[in-house]
Design a protein around this motif. Structure first.
Motif, PDB file in Angstrom:
ATOM      1  N   HIS A  24      -1.513   0.574  -9.983  1.00 30.39           N
ATOM      2  CA  HIS A  24      -1.791  -0.573  -9.114  1.00 30.39           C
ATOM      3  C   HIS A  24      -2.915  -1.411  -9.717  1.00 30.39           C
ATOM      4  O   HIS A  24      -3.941  -0.894 -10.110  1.00 30.39           O
ATOM      5  CB  HIS A  24      -2.184  -0.072  -7.726  1.00 30.39           C
ATOM      6  N   VAL A  70       2.110   1.317  -6.141  1.00 29.73           N
ATOM      7  CA  VAL A  70       1.211   1.965  -5.184  1.00 29.73           C
ATOM      8  C   VAL A  70       1.853   3.279  -4.739  1.00 29.73           C
ATOM      9  O   VAL A  70       3.070   3.400  -4.713  1.00 29.73           O
ATOM     10  CB  VAL A  70       0.930   1.058  -3.957  1.00 29.73           C
ATOM     11  N   ARG A 115       0.866  -1.182   0.000  1.00 28.52           N
ATOM     12  CA  ARG A 115       0.000   0.000   0.000  1.00 28.52           C
ATOM     13  C   ARG A 115       0.897   1.224   0.000  1.00 28.52           C
ATOM     14  O   ARG A 115       2.011   1.192   0.522  1.00 28.52           O
ATOM     15  CB  ARG A 115      -0.901   0.042   1.239  1.00 28.52           C
TER      16      ARG A 115
END
Length: 195
Positions: free
Chosen positions: A130, A108, A83
């Protein structure tokens, strides 16, 4: 970093190429034979390539910070497929600009799908959108956001549909071929990006 289901799948693939595997997680896992490091800094100091594969959230916010990148070193490569919140993006940009680390591969970003101009301008990065959404409508939104972000002048390229998952048959135009013109025999292709 991270040895959950996805981390283990990546580790199995790397181990097939005799790549030594080490990991950092909340705790040591008794059922794996990989080297375990208590801290992200210790793991980064012990490896050449650091791959972040951890969940997002408060517990992993900026887990990869300036100290981790410093420990990774000038020949180190950082890959984030976790993330955007997992890495301190400003510290990463500074590390790439100053040569603290060699390169980074990212799909990301902290403010996804917005990618900072300073990150896009760096020659030692590989940046991708992503691919977190498997549904066609999700991919369409993601690609639309990505295209609008990467256009430096703010204009959008001609309308494009997201890539299809269906592969062309050998008889169809667009079927992959080798440089010698022969059809590619495998169902998947591998891209190599030289930094």
């Amino acid at each position: 970093m991270g040895l959950g289901a996805i981390g283990k799948a990546v580790a199995r693939r790397l181990a097939a190429f005799d790549v030594p595997i080490a990991y950092h997680g909340r705790s040591r896992q008794a059922d794996v034979g990989y080297d375990y490091y208590d801290t992200p800094v210790a793991l980064a100091a012990a490896c050449d390539v650091l791959i972040a594969i951890v969940p997002g959230g408060q517990g992993t916010q900026h887990l990869v910070d300036a100290a981790v990148l410093e420990a990774l070193g000038a020949q180190g490569v950082f890959i984030n497929v976790a993330r955007g919140s997992v890495v301190d993006q400003d510290a990463l940009i500074a590390a790439l600009q100053q040569g603290t680390i060699l390169a980074a591969g990212l799909d990301v970003y902290e403010d996804e799908p917005n990618v900072p101009v300073s990150l896009r301008a760096l020659p030692n990065t590989v940046l991708l959108p992503h691919h977190r959404l498997g549904v066609q409508s999700g991919r369409a939104r993601l690609w639309a956001g990505w295209w609008s972000t990467i256009c430096a002048n703010g204009s959008r390229p001609a309308a494009r549909s997201p890539p299809s998952r269906r592969r062309p048959t050998r008889a169809e135009p667009g079927h992959r071929r080798t440089s010698a013109g022969a059809p590619v025999k495998s169902a998947r292709s591998v891209s190599v990006v030289r930094l």
